[in-house]
Write an enzyme that holds these catalytic residues in place. Structure first.
Site, PDB file in Angstrom:
ATOM      1  N   ARG A 160     -15.502  28.337   3.322  1.00  0.00           N
ATOM      2  CA  ARG A 160     -15.935  29.033   2.113  1.00  0.00           C
ATOM      3  C   ARG A 160     -16.556  30.369   2.476  1.00  0.00           C
ATOM      4  NH1 ARG A 160     -17.697  23.618   1.738  1.00  0.00           N
ATOM      5  NH2 ARG A 160     -16.734  22.443   0.014  1.00  0.00           N
ATOM      6  N   LYS A 184     -21.769  22.865   1.859  1.00  0.00           N
ATOM      7  CA  LYS A 184     -22.510  22.489   0.660  1.00  0.00           C
ATOM      8  C   LYS A 184     -23.441  21.326   0.964  1.00  0.00           C
ATOM      9  CE  LYS A 184     -19.380  23.986  -3.010  1.00  0.00           C
ATOM     10  NZ  LYS A 184     -18.599  23.552  -4.194  1.00  0.00           N
ATOM     11  N   HIS A 255     -11.585  32.816  -1.597  1.00  0.00           N
ATOM     12  CA  HIS A 255     -11.230  31.446  -1.971  1.00  0.00           C
ATOM     13  C   HIS A 255      -9.710  31.271  -1.976  1.00  0.00           C
ATOM     14  CE1 HIS A 255     -12.815  27.610  -3.193  1.00  0.00           C
ATOM     15  NE2 HIS A 255     -11.935  27.514  -4.164  1.00  0.00           N
ATOM     16  N   ARG A 258      -8.763  30.445   1.408  1.00  0.00           N
ATOM     17  CA  ARG A 258      -9.081  29.032   1.651  1.00  0.00           C
ATOM     18  C   ARG A 258      -7.954  28.148   1.114  1.00  0.00           C
ATOM     19  NH1 ARG A 258     -13.327  25.238   2.302  1.00  0.00           N
ATOM     20  NH2 ARG A 258     -13.646  23.760   0.597  1.00  0.00           N
ATOM     21  N   HIS A 281     -14.547  18.972   1.834  1.00  0.00           N
ATOM     22  CA  HIS A 281     -14.504  18.421   0.478  1.00  0.00           C
ATOM     23  C   HIS A 281     -15.198  17.059   0.455  1.00  0.00           C
ATOM     24  CE1 HIS A 281     -10.721  20.890  -0.770  1.00  0.00           C
ATOM     25  NE2 HIS A 281     -11.838  21.541  -1.014  1.00  0.00           N
ATOM     26  N   TYR A 290      -3.896  20.466  -3.336  1.00  0.00           N
ATOM     27  CA  TYR A 290      -3.011  21.275  -2.500  1.00  0.00           C
ATOM     28  C   TYR A 290      -1.656  20.617  -2.291  1.00  0.00           C
ATOM     29  CZ  TYR A 290      -7.411  23.613  -1.705  1.00  0.00           C
ATOM     30  OH  TYR A 290      -8.592  24.260  -1.901  1.00  0.00           O
TER      31      TYR A 290
END
Length: 309
Positions: A160, A184, A255, A258, A281, A290
């Site tokens: 990210r 995150k 992004h 990414r 994730h 994806y």
């Protein structure tokens, strides 16, 4: 720290919003942009409640929240925005209920609008190579080497933009070809890095970073023009500008790179669980998006190439 205007919200709501901000920032350790978004959403709810004649928590019920969301929907707000606002209200009402401000958690009665999941734009493998090769040919200024390292690293790792900005020089293990990333929720992961990206980062550190570094640089890997740690806004501007220099490429954000990295990994045969771990994730369902991109490309290739398609 979020500034709350007492005259706009009244003493009760302004004090509650300030405590909610501290709760998100200190107790929940949420990212700064999440705190800003959630506090902004809840502030909007409380301002709406004040305009509707509600001045304390006794009048803050699910009807007020639903009317506020309905007003946003009528104004054309995207479903993703409405979903985030609903999530913010739910966190706030649960917090208010635990504090004893609300007799019951009214947020539990709110439905969550499903955000549309559009397939993100990505570069094809040849387009990604063309963009990086074009940038590799421009090495006159320190910024050229920095920008090449940024694009190579975003594409190689799929990290990210916030993770890239937070990198320090010693987060790289050049012998193992990995980089340590803080994602995150302050979750740390180790991501493999390809040889071209490692070379680009090494060139930036040895040949260009010293030209921009100063007493404000610290251990930051990527620096802005004033020598401070680079921020996400600057990185987004760099990506847009550098990709626009190659004719025919779609306009992507960090992004988008990414997304591109994830798509190319799956097209190359990587399994879904590995891609999930690389991207950081929390849910496999997020990574599964994806696979739809890859299937869509496969379908297009089939239709172009098969004589009985």
């Amino acid at each position: 720290m979020v500034e709350v205007a007492v005259e706009e919200l009244g003493d009760v709501f302004s004090g509650a919003l300030g405590e909610f901000e501290r709760y998100l920032r200190v107790e929940r350790d949420r990212a700064a942009h999440t705190v800003r978004a959630y506090v902004g959403d809840v502030r909007g709810l409380l301002e709406y409640a004040r305009r509707a004649g509600v001045s304390d928590f006794g009048g803050l019920d699910v009807g007020v929240a639903r009317d506020w969301l309905a007003e946003a929907h009528a104004a054309g707000q995207a479903r993703a925005t409405l979903a985030r606002r609903t999530a913010a209200v739910r966190v706030f009402t649960a917090f208010a209920h635990r504090r004893g401000w609300l007799a019951k958690d009214v947020g539990l009665l709110l439905g969550t609008p499903k955000a549309s999941r559009r397939l993100p734009a990505v570069l094809r493998q040849g387009e990604a190579a063309a963009a990086l090769d074009a940038l590799a040919g421009k090495r006159a200024e320190p910024e050229d080497l920095r920008d090449l390292a940024i694009l190579e690293l975003l594409y190689a790792t799929g990290i990210r933009v916030s993770e890239l900005c937070g990198l320090d020089v010693d987060d790289f293990d050049h012998d193992r070809r990995t980089v340590r990333v803080l994602g995150k929720g302050r979750k740390e992961r180790v991501v493999p890095v390809g040889a071209p990206a490692l070379r680009a980062v090494g060139d930036w550190c040895l040949r260009a970073r010293p030209a921009l570094a100063n007493e404000h640089s610290g251990a930051a890997l990527f620096l802005g023009s004033r020598g401070k740690r680079i921020n996400a806004t600057v990185v987004r501007r760099i990506v847009h500008a550098r990709l626009s220099q190659v004719e025919g490429l779609p306009d992507l954000s960090p992004h988008g790179l990414r997304h591109t990295a994830a798509t190319h990994l799956l097209e190359g045969g990587a399994d879904l669980r590995s891609v999930q771990e690389l991207l950081g994730h929390a849910s496999l369902a997020t990574t599964q998006l994806y696979t739809h991109i890859s299937i869509d490309r496969l379908r297009q290739s089939f239709q172009r190439a098969h004589p009985r398609a």
